[in-house]
Scaffold this active site. Structure first.
Site: not given
Length: 276
Positions: A131-132, A149
């Site tokens: 994520h991200d 992340g």
């Protein structure tokens, strides 16, 4: 994405064993092989090919001409205990190759809510984008590369098999990361890092040559590298010396800007354990 007219001329081809939920947008000439599941918020650009047993869920966009190989899972919920089902995004650029078993997750709402991948990047089998993350264009992640992340990867980075990157770490453009390397600190543009823990082993000169850098730029980067990592004085003082050059080469300026930028992580250096 497709128009009604384009769909009529070059409709998507979906294998009867696959599920495409209502609301999914398929560009013209999209091909979806057997036993795939495409979620209701997915957008596939023109000429995207999705092979068998692929799952694409969530608010996921894949750019035109990308190819997704069997058993990839894209856009499912982030592996984060704080995720509560928010409508975040995974955006993958055009011309990407996503090989067998690759996983990519959307962002978290408290960090912008987007995971992004540029154009013409290649993700080899079982590599992972958490994520991200923000991955540039013309990047290669070899087999089993793991991005935690919030990792940032610049354009034309190459990562060897099994390399792992700590969360919030930045890797500058044209860097080369060796196989099985543990990347826990930022890597400058054009840097070449190997080992566990990861240590700078020099510059990715071959990568610069392949990208068309002239000899003057390469020599300037070499000189700057020697100055920045001169062990007789602190890195910050060395950076100041490079920054004050009146004829600062643009490639060197990229390195200086990268180091000057705010970061959660320290700076990788040639000396094991030395921190920026």
């Amino acid at each position: 994405m497709t128009t009604t007219a384009a769909t009529a001329i070059h409709p998507a081809r979906v294998h009867p064993s696959s599920v495409v939920e209502d609301g999914a947008v398929l560009g013209h000439n999209v091909e979806i092989g057997p036993f795939c599941h495409i979620g209701s918020k997915v957008k596939l650009g023109d000429n995207v090919q999705v092979m068998s047993h692929v799952v694409i869920m969530g608010n996921t966009t894949i750019g035109e001409r990308s190819v997704v190989f069997p058993n990839a899972v894209l856009g499912c919920a982030p592996q984060n205990v704080h995720y509560k089902g928010e409508d975040t995004e995974l955006i993958i650029g055009a011309g990407c190759t996503i090989r067998e078993g690759v996983t990519m997750h959307p962002g978290m709402p408290d960090f912008g809510g987007k995971t992004t991948v540029g154009d013409n990047s290649m993700f080899l089998a079982y590599s992972h984008v958490a994520h991200d993350c923000h991955v540039g264009s013309n990047v290669i992640l070899s087999n089993n590369v793991m991005l935690a992340g919030h990792v940032s990867i610049g354009d034309r980075v190459i990562m060897g098999g099994g390399a792992a990157v700590h969360q919030f770490t930045r890797i500058g453009h044209h860097a080369f990361i060796g196989g099985l390397a543990a990347v826990s600190n930022d890597v400058i543009p054009y840097g070449m890092l190997n080992g566990n823990p990861g240590v700078l082993m020099g510059l990715n000169i071959i990568g610069m040559q392949r990208s068309g850098f002239d000899k003057a730029s390469i020599h300037a980067v070499r000189r700057a590298y020697k100055t920045i990592f001169d062990t007789t004085t602190p890195i910050r003082e060395n950076i100041a010396r490079v920054r004050e050059q009146s004829d600062l080469n643009s490639a060197v300026a990229d390195i200086v800007s990268f180091i000057d930028a705010e970061s959660e992580r320290a700076l990788s250096s040639p000396a094991r354990g030395k921190r920026g």
